[in-house]
Design a protein around this motif. Structure first.
Motif, PDB file in Angstrom:
ATOM      1  N   ARG A 263       0.842  -1.204   0.000  1.00  0.00           N
ATOM      2  CA  ARG A 263       0.000   0.000   0.000  1.00  0.00           C
ATOM      3  C   ARG A 263       0.877   1.255   0.000  1.00  0.00           C
ATOM      4  O   ARG A 263       0.618   2.226  -0.702  1.00  0.00           O
ATOM      5  CB  ARG A 263      -0.923  -0.016   1.220  1.00  0.00           C
ATOM      6  CG  ARG A 263      -1.916  -1.163   1.232  1.00  0.00           C
ATOM      7  CD  ARG A 263      -3.007  -0.973   0.194  1.00  0.00           C
ATOM      8  NE  ARG A 263      -3.833   0.176   0.483  1.00  0.00           N
ATOM      9  CZ  ARG A 263      -4.949   0.135   1.207  1.00  0.00           C
ATOM     10  NH1 ARG A 263      -5.366  -1.016   1.706  1.00  0.00           N
ATOM     11  NH2 ARG A 263      -5.663   1.208   1.425  1.00  0.00           N
ATOM     12  N   ILE A 264       1.929   1.212   0.835  1.00  0.00           N
ATOM     13  CA  ILE A 264       2.829   2.365   0.944  1.00  0.00           C
ATOM     14  C   ILE A 264       3.558   2.562  -0.395  1.00  0.00           C
ATOM     15  O   ILE A 264       3.713   3.689  -0.871  1.00  0.00           O
ATOM     16  CB  ILE A 264       3.804   2.158   2.122  1.00  0.00           C
ATOM     17  CG1 ILE A 264       3.005   2.140   3.439  1.00  0.00           C
ATOM     18  CG2 ILE A 264       4.879   3.233   2.152  1.00  0.00           C
ATOM     19  CD1 ILE A 264       3.732   1.543   4.616  1.00  0.00           C
ATOM     20  N   GLN A 266       2.424   1.742  -3.262  1.00  0.00           N
ATOM     21  CA  GLN A 266       1.466   2.213  -4.255  1.00  0.00           C
ATOM     22  C   GLN A 266       1.435   3.738  -4.270  1.00  0.00           C
ATOM     23  O   GLN A 266       1.393   4.370  -5.314  1.00  0.00           O
ATOM     24  CB  GLN A 266       0.088   1.655  -3.912  1.00  0.00           C
ATOM     25  CG  GLN A 266      -0.813   1.493  -5.106  1.00  0.00           C
ATOM     26  CD  GLN A 266      -2.185   0.983  -4.693  1.00  0.00           C
ATOM     27  OE1 GLN A 266      -2.303   0.178  -3.769  1.00  0.00           O
ATOM     28  NE2 GLN A 266      -3.206   1.467  -5.353  1.00  0.00           N
ATOM     29  N   LYS A 267       1.481   4.308  -3.077  1.00  0.00           N
ATOM     30  CA  LYS A 267       1.551   5.770  -2.959  1.00  0.00           C
ATOM     31  C   LYS A 267       2.867   6.285  -3.544  1.00  0.00           C
ATOM     32  O   LYS A 267       2.884   7.265  -4.283  1.00  0.00           O
ATOM     33  CB  LYS A 267       1.434   6.163  -1.476  1.00  0.00           C
ATOM     34  CG  LYS A 267       1.571   7.641  -1.214  1.00  0.00           C
ATOM     35  CD  LYS A 267       0.256   8.256  -0.848  1.00  0.00           C
ATOM     36  CE  LYS A 267       0.339   9.753  -0.735  1.00  0.00           C
ATOM     37  NZ  LYS A 267      -1.008  10.338  -0.693  1.00  0.00           N
ATOM     38  N   GLN A 270       2.785   6.318  -7.232  1.00  0.00           N
ATOM     39  CA  GLN A 270       2.031   7.469  -7.729  1.00  0.00           C
ATOM     40  C   GLN A 270       2.901   8.730  -7.675  1.00  0.00           C
ATOM     41  O   GLN A 270       2.955   9.500  -8.632  1.00  0.00           O
ATOM     42  CB  GLN A 270       0.775   7.623  -6.867  1.00  0.00           C
ATOM     43  CG  GLN A 270      -0.181   8.691  -7.334  1.00  0.00           C
ATOM     44  CD  GLN A 270      -1.102   9.135  -6.200  1.00  0.00           C
ATOM     45  OE1 GLN A 270      -1.132   8.546  -5.112  1.00  0.00           O
ATOM     46  NE2 GLN A 270      -1.849  10.179  -6.435  1.00  0.00           N
ATOM     47  N   ILE A 339       7.247   1.798  10.793  1.00  0.00           N
ATOM     48  CA  ILE A 339       6.659   1.686   9.453  1.00  0.00           C
ATOM     49  C   ILE A 339       7.334   2.717   8.557  1.00  0.00           C
ATOM     50  O   ILE A 339       7.394   3.895   8.910  1.00  0.00           O
ATOM     51  CB  ILE A 339       5.146   1.988   9.495  1.00  0.00           C
ATOM     52  CG1 ILE A 339       4.468   1.221  10.625  1.00  0.00           C
ATOM     53  CG2 ILE A 339       4.499   1.676   8.153  1.00  0.00           C
ATOM     54  CD1 ILE A 339       3.054   1.705  10.927  1.00  0.00           C
ATOM     55  N   SER A 341       7.684   5.400   5.604  1.00  0.00           N
ATOM     56  CA  SER A 341       6.706   6.330   5.046  1.00  0.00           C
ATOM     57  C   SER A 341       6.797   6.297   3.517  1.00  0.00           C
ATOM     58  O   SER A 341       7.817   5.877   2.965  1.00  0.00           O
ATOM     59  CB  SER A 341       6.984   7.744   5.541  1.00  0.00           C
ATOM     60  OG  SER A 341       8.164   8.229   4.952  1.00  0.00           O
ATOM     61  N   PRO A 342       5.743   6.755   2.833  1.00  0.00           N
ATOM     62  CA  PRO A 342       5.796   6.812   1.371  1.00  0.00           C
ATOM     63  C   PRO A 342       7.012   7.613   0.872  1.00  0.00           C
ATOM     64  O   PRO A 342       7.658   7.210  -0.095  1.00  0.00           O
ATOM     65  CB  PRO A 342       4.488   7.512   0.998  1.00  0.00           C
ATOM     66  CG  PRO A 342       3.556   7.215   2.120  1.00  0.00           C
ATOM     67  CD  PRO A 342       4.409   7.147   3.347  1.00  0.00           C
ATOM     68  N   SER A 343       7.346   8.717   1.554  1.00  0.00           N
ATOM     69  CA  SER A 343       8.492   9.532   1.105  1.00  0.00           C
ATOM     70  C   SER A 343       9.813   8.786   1.242  1.00  0.00           C
ATOM     71  O   SER A 343      10.679   8.879   0.377  1.00  0.00           O
ATOM     72  CB  SER A 343       8.600  10.821   1.918  1.00  0.00           C
ATOM     73  OG  SER A 343       7.401  11.503   1.882  1.00  0.00           O
TER      74      SER A 343
END
Lengths: 361, 182
Positions: A263-264, A266-267, A270, A339, A341-343
């Motif tokens: 999920r992370i 996927q961000k 994007q 966890i 992060s997306p960044s």
């Protein structure tokens, strides 16, 4: 008529168990999956379908109750989190050896040892390589949403009975604790008629005695049994691989990630696309069988792969084996309950892309 | 449209339940929603926070490191999350107990004196609904009627008699929220 609810992943597993017509659940509470047992109790599953819910005195007791109950051919399940699943490994090995169907849920938390209660994905090796002693495998399903927490319960039972094998739903603290919309499937009645050919249900005069055991003191016989198990695992590898691809068609770089990390990623995918980077996401849904062929086939077109997992790097080994090292594959992940992060994930990908570009100059 | 929100404060302030009501409200409006709590030991007496995402599209990551809106209910959370608001984003905070005030120039800062108002209204427990009202005034993505439906879904039936009281608190929050930097 679909029934849309807002649920935690753990609650979705519990509700799905009732609706899938499960006959029994044996478990012992541990964060971050205690809502499963709690929900089954609060919902009074026994009243709804006759499903037996029992809080055992320990994880050891729970898995051995699963072993015993599964011998009767019923749909039986348990759930726990990392330290509890470790305690169950002896029982799981026996169940695998005795070829019994059952469903096991691991909502993974940080380790090793008693570790922490926050999310982790560091139980990959334990889950896909066996876990207990002996040459055995489990079918391992990795849900990445609350919807899949629900959907994988009936799927898990189907696969468990199709191959007479323990199926593990490998989740994590993120997917277990988060709430999302879930489209609940209709109630399936508990089975009254099922294959009795191998079960222990009290011998009648019209059939030979059934024996369920993982013990055989004749080495040659035990080797034969092992051959049979290995043939079964081969068949599973041929038939049951599941995965999802997101923006992989024109991708030069891909993330490979499962569960919360998918999920992370996927961000991050994007965000990378917004920057014009040709990044995609390959999400294994079955971790055993691992989508080896699919990853190998794709690897030819790729410049690099970034495996993202909340661990020090476990799935990366299967990726490197799958690609036969013909494409650069690296691991990124925070772990011990942290966890990413997306960044952070995006930055790791950008660094990988940069290192590939520099290599070409 | 996607709105990425962090709600943070002390355990017991109704942080998680406010997030839950917001998520249910979005769902009542046919939006995609996600609710991801911090469930660590910090919840017991320490800070609690929850990430809520409302979107018209499929939600990818429930885990975020920057936010469109931060709803902040104590000093520790203000210190931690003010830097994580996206430029142009929104900070809504309750000023009770705040000694180091927010200072960013590139975000919109709103204050709601919810702690004070809740005790003035003798409804300390609806504190979080005053804050929610303030948020709904600033970011009217979710209609009030859907929020009330969301509360009904979120609360067990034995608490449904409190819905009018919660409604009053939300309206009050809408009235008293003020923008600090214009």
């Amino acid at each position: 008529m679909p029934e849309l609810k807002l649920m935690k992943g753990n609650e979705a597993i519990a509700e799905a168990a009732i609706r899938a017509g499960a006959d029994g659940y044996f478990g012992y509470p541990i964060t971050p999956q205690s809502e499963i047992l709690e929900y089954l109790m609060v919902e009074d599953a026994h009243k709804r379908t006759g499903m037996v819910i029992l809080q055992a005195e320990s994880e050891l007791a729970a898995i051995n109750m699963v072993y015993g109950a599964a011998c009767t051919g019923k749909k039986i399940m348990t759930s726990s989190s990392s330290p509890g699943i470790s305690l169950m490994q002896e029982g799981i090995s026996y169940i695998a050896g005795a070829e019994l169907p059952c469903l096991i849920v691991n909502v993974v938390r940080g380790g090793p040892g008693l570790g922490t209660i926050q999310p982790s994905q560091a139980d990959y090796f334990q889950s896909v390589k066996g876990g207990g002693h002996g040459d055995y495998r489990l079918i391992v399903l990795a849900p990445a949403s609350v919807q899949e927490m629900s959907d994988f319960v009936p799927l898990g039972f189907d696969l468990a009975f199709k191959y007479r094998i323990p199926v593990l739903i490998l989740s994590d603290g993120v997917i277990g604790q988060m709430m999302e919309k879930v489209d609940l499937f209709d109630q399936v009645p508990r089975a009254t008629e099922f294959d009795q050919s191998w079960v222990l249900s009290g011998k009648t005069h019209d059939r030979p005695k059934n024996t369920i055991t993982s013990l055989d003191l004749e080495a040659l016989d035990m080797e034969k049994h092992n051959h049979h198990l290995q043939a079964k695992y081969k068949l599973i590898e041929q038939n049951e691989v599941r995965y999802e691809e997101i923006l992989c068609d024109d991708a030069e770089f891909i993330f490979i990630a499962y569960g919360a990390s998918a999920r992370i990623c996927q961000k991050a995918t994007q965000l990378a696309r917004d920057k014009g980077l040709k990044v995609g996401l390959f999400r294994p849904i079955t971790l055993f069988p691992f989508p080896k062929k699919e990853i190998f086939a794709r690897s030819e077109k790729l410049k690099a792969i970034l495996s993202v997992e909340m661990s020090a790097g476990q799935m990366i080994e299967d990726i490197q084996l799958a690609t036969k090292f013909r494409v650069k594959s690296e691991h990124f992940g925070r772990y011990g309950g942290v966890i990413h992060s997306p960044s952070e994930v995006l930055e790791a990908m950008e660094n990988l892309i940069k290192s590939c570009d520099n290599g070409n100059k | 449209m996607t709105e990425e929100i962090i709600i943070a404060g002390f355990g017991g302030q109704g942080v998680l339940s406010m997030g839950k009501i917001l998520a249910y409200s979005g769902m009542m409006q046919d939006m995609e929603v996600s609710w991801m709590p911090s469930y660590g030991p910090e919840m017991r007496g320490g800070t609690a926070n929850v990430t809520v995402i409302l979107s018209t599209d499929r939600i990818n990551s429930p885990i975020l490191n920057e936010f469109d809106t931060a709803i902040i209910l104590n000093q520790q959370s203000l210190d931690k999350f003010e830097p994580l608001i996206k430029p142009g984003g929104i900070l809504l905070y309750d000023n009770s107990g705040i000694t180091r005030f927010p200072g960013r120039k590139d975000i919109k800062i709103y204050c709601v004196e919810a702690t004070e108002e809740a005790s003035r209204m003798s409804m300390v427990k609806t504190f979080n609904m005053i804050v929610l009202g303030a948020y709904l005034k600033i970011q009217p993505f979710v209609k009030l009627e859907n929020v009330l439906k969301g509360i009904a879904k979120s609360l067990p039936p034995r608490h449904h008699h409190t819905i009018p009281m919660n409604n009053d608190a939300i309206i009050r929050g809408m009235e008293i929220v003020t923008q600090e930097n214009k």
